[in-house]
Design a protein around this motif. Structure first.
Motif, PDB file in Angstrom:
ATOM      1  N   GLY A   1       0.826  -1.182  -0.018  1.00 60.63           N
ATOM      2  CA  GLY A   1      -0.062  -0.025   0.037  1.00 60.63           C
ATOM      3  C   GLY A   1       0.892   1.510  -0.139  1.00 60.63           C
ATOM      4  O   GLY A   1       0.357   2.374   0.158  1.00 60.63           O
ATOM      5  N   ALA A   2       2.120   1.105  -0.134  1.00 61.23           N
ATOM      6  CA  ALA A   2       3.038   2.426  -0.295  1.00 61.23           C
ATOM      7  C   ALA A   2       2.461   3.257  -1.319  1.00 61.23           C
ATOM      8  O   ALA A   2       2.217   2.890  -2.269  1.00 61.23           O
ATOM      9  N   CYS A   3       2.748   4.400  -1.314  1.00 63.55           N
ATOM     10  CA  CYS A   3       2.490   5.821  -2.016  1.00 63.55           C
ATOM     11  C   CYS A   3       3.613   5.647  -3.326  1.00 63.55           C
ATOM     12  O   CYS A   3       4.461   5.081  -3.144  1.00 63.55           O
ATOM     13  N   GLY A   4       3.110   6.350  -4.365  1.00 67.98           N
ATOM     14  CA  GLY A   4       4.103   6.171  -5.366  1.00 67.98           C
ATOM     15  C   GLY A   4       5.253   6.729  -5.298  1.00 67.98           C
ATOM     16  O   GLY A   4       6.330   6.289  -6.028  1.00 67.98           O
ATOM     17  N   SER A   5       5.601   7.623  -4.416  1.00 66.93           N
ATOM     18  CA  SER A   5       6.852   8.244  -4.149  1.00 66.93           C
ATOM     19  C   SER A   5       7.661   7.163  -3.292  1.00 66.93           C
ATOM     20  O   SER A   5       8.923   7.322  -3.680  1.00 66.93           O
ATOM     21  N   TRP A   6       7.076   6.566  -2.417  1.00 66.30           N
ATOM     22  CA  TRP A   6       7.924   5.499  -1.747  1.00 66.30           C
ATOM     23  C   TRP A   6       8.272   4.556  -2.615  1.00 66.30           C
ATOM     24  O   TRP A   6       9.572   4.108  -2.682  1.00 66.30           O
ATOM     25  N   ILE A   7       7.383   4.013  -3.718  1.00 66.22           N
ATOM     26  CA  ILE A   7       7.746   3.036  -4.269  1.00 66.22           C
ATOM     27  C   ILE A   7       8.905   3.718  -5.627  1.00 66.22           C
ATOM     28  O   ILE A   7       9.931   2.784  -5.823  1.00 66.22           O
ATOM     29  N   MET A   8       9.040   5.010  -5.843  1.00 65.84           N
ATOM     30  CA  MET A   8      10.034   5.413  -6.791  1.00 65.84           C
ATOM     31  C   MET A   8      11.139   5.457  -6.107  1.00 65.84           C
ATOM     32  O   MET A   8      12.315   5.126  -6.588  1.00 65.84           O
ATOM     33  N   LEU A   9      10.937   5.774  -4.753  1.00 63.99           N
ATOM     34  CA  LEU A   9      12.271   6.111  -4.004  1.00 63.99           C
ATOM     35  C   LEU A   9      12.988   4.651  -4.009  1.00 63.99           C
ATOM     36  O   LEU A   9      14.131   4.414  -4.118  1.00 63.99           O
TER      37      LEU A   9
END
Length: 172
Positions: free
Chosen positions: A122-130
């Motif tokens: 459920g991580a946000c897109g920014s967390w996934i991008m990071l």
């Protein structure tokens, strides 16, 4: 995967390999770190209450960036010009290889802190991008280190010269 890259460059002219390292690694790392640090600060700020928040990631990335920048500058200003001129100084090469070992330790910390790039469910897109970005950085830096240690820093073997000036040594 690193082996394929090192094999590809093993017989290349030193100047070509140096240019490849500068373009594909030094320049890329200088782009990667600011973006990752910014994303890490954002995630640490927005998701500081999440149990899997990578607390300290921005600081680690900043430390890595500073260490790597200093390392790359020494290569660019001192070691690479020597290597391009056919000089393989054991002292500076040993220092760079030792620093590569220190970079490997930081990469292991980075992998641990980001759970090997596995963002929480459920991580946000920014967390996934990071996390995708940190995985790319780890991969790139490992390739960079392997290419320098295994190919660039190894003095080319002298090729025997055959012809009228060639002496096998038995006539002396």
């Amino acid at each position: 995967m690193h082996q394929q890259l090192t094999d590809q460059w093993r017989d290349a002219p030193t100047q070509d390999l140096i240019q490849f390292v500068l373009t594909n690694f030094h320049e890329k790392h200088r782009q990667q770190f600011p973006e990752l640090i910014q994303l890490a600060r954002k995630i640490e700020s927005v998701h500081n209450d999440h149990q899997e928040c990578p607390v300290g990631l921005a600081d680690l990335l900043t430390e890595m960036s500073n260490e790597l920048e200093s390392h790359m500058m020494k290569e660019e200003q001192i070691l690479f010009p020597m290597l391009a001129g056919g000089i393989y100084p054991s002292g500076p090469i040993a220092v760079m290889e030792e620093e590569h070992g220190e970079h490997d330790v930081m990469l292991a910390k980075l992998a641990q802190l980001t759970r090997d790039g596995k963002a929480p469910h459920g991580a946000c897109g920014s967390w996934i991008m990071l996390y995708e970005g940190t995985q790319e950085l780890i991969h790139d830096l490992q390739q960079h280190i392997a290419l320098e240690n295994e190919v660039l820093f190894r003095e080319p073997q002298a090729v025997p010269q055959h012809g009228k000036d060639f002496c096998c040594g038995s006539c002396q």
